[in-house]
Design a protein around this motif. Structure first.
Motif, PDB file in Angstrom:
ATOM      1  N   GLY A  31     105.979  18.895 -13.974  1.00 59.35           N
ATOM      2  CA  GLY A  31     107.315  19.247 -14.844  1.00 59.35           C
ATOM      3  C   GLY A  31     107.131  19.911 -15.794  1.00 59.35           C
ATOM      4  N   ASP A  32     106.370  20.819 -16.319  1.00 61.36           N
ATOM      5  CA  ASP A  32     105.702  20.714 -17.572  1.00 61.36           C
ATOM      6  C   ASP A  32     105.325  22.750 -17.632  1.00 61.36           C
ATOM      7  N   HIS A  65     106.947  20.731 -21.981  1.00 57.66           N
ATOM      8  CA  HIS A  65     106.808  19.646 -21.300  1.00 57.66           C
ATOM      9  C   HIS A  65     108.462  18.765 -20.732  1.00 57.66           C
ATOM     10  N   SER A  66     107.987  18.158 -19.517  1.00 57.47           N
ATOM     11  CA  SER A  66     108.835  17.724 -18.860  1.00 57.47           C
ATOM     12  C   SER A  66     109.976  17.022 -19.920  1.00 57.47           C
ATOM     13  N   TYR A 120     115.090  25.604 -17.248  1.00 56.17           N
ATOM     14  CA  TYR A 120     114.003  26.569 -17.524  1.00 56.17           C
ATOM     15  C   TYR A 120     113.814  27.204 -18.875  1.00 56.17           C
TER      16      TYR A 120
END
Length: 245
Positions: A89-90, A135-136, A152
């Motif tokens: 997820g990062d 980060h997520s 994103y």
């Protein structure tokens, strides 16, 4: 224009004695169907069958983004001079600019995207390099056009990037569904199927297939069951000269 890129039609490569495999919907120096376009130079979907490490190596000019889909990656570069862990997820953004070197340690079972962009190479090399981790927890899903969406890069994202006209999103489909996505006719898109069986403009796709799209204002997307799409939007024609144009 719609161009289907089945996984078998992409540039496929295996290294580290079969322990690291990648399929690439965008790759310089490969076949014409996956050559760079707009301001996107390279896109690799990689799987680590066993732990793998890329030793210290240089980059210059390009803006490099790595998205951790599963597993974890530790990253070192000469701009920060520390090892930094990245989890599922990062994502990281390397603005290599005037030049840096970096290393990556990729744990067994990791899947990631690495994408290279030309942010205007000839201007970027005049700037100092920079590196940023995201980060997520910083990218909560929203509902956009009726679809669960993670942004994103682009409007609504905290990510600071150099490449102009760039939007990167991940779409989640949790049931049998059909949507008509509104597109920008002046943009180019690559949609990548992360999960599930899909029909895009009536054409059947499955996991790891991709489709390039340009000069369209809408796109019909259908999933039979749960599915995920990842897409990158770039200007159809950047307003600067790219290194491959």
């Amino acid at each position: 224009m719609i161009q289907i890129l089945k996984k078998a039609d992409q540039f496929n490569r295996t290294i580290f004695n079969g322990n690291f495999i990648a399929n690439k919907p965008v790759a310089s120096g490969a076949t014409d169907n996956v050559k760079p376009y707009s301001n996107i130079f390279y896109w690799s979907h990689a799987r680590a069958i066993d732990q793998s490490e890329f030793g210290l190596h240089p980059h210059e000019g390009f803006e490099i983004m790595t998205f951790i889909l599963e597993g974890s990656v530790a990253h070192y570069d000469t701009a920060t001079q520390v090892w930094t862990p990245l989890e599922a997820g990062d994502f990281q953004v390397i603005q290599s600019n005037s030049g840096l070197q970096h290393s990556e340690r990729i744990t067994k079972g990791t899947r990631n995207f690495q994408v290279w962009f030309d942010p205007d190479f000839y201007e970027a090399v005049k700037k100092a390099p920079a590196y940023t981790d995201y980060h997520s927890k910083d990218f909560k899903p929203i509902i956009e056009n009726g679809i669960k969406t993670i942004i994103y890069v682009g409007k609504g994202s905290i990510a600071n990037v150099l490449t102009p006209g760039l939007s990167i999103k991940r779409l989640f489909f949790d049931q049998k569904s059909k949507y008509n996505l509104q597109l920008n006719k002046n943009s180019s898109y690559t949609f990548y199927v992360l999960k599930g069986d899909a029909k895009i403009d009536g054409k059947a796709l499955t996991a790891d297939d991709a489709v390039r799209i340009s000069n369209l204002e809408n796109l019909e997307v259908e999933f039979e069951v749960d599915g995920e799409l990842f897409y990158i939007e770039t200007p159809s024609v950047p307003d600067y000269k790219t290194v491959w144009s």
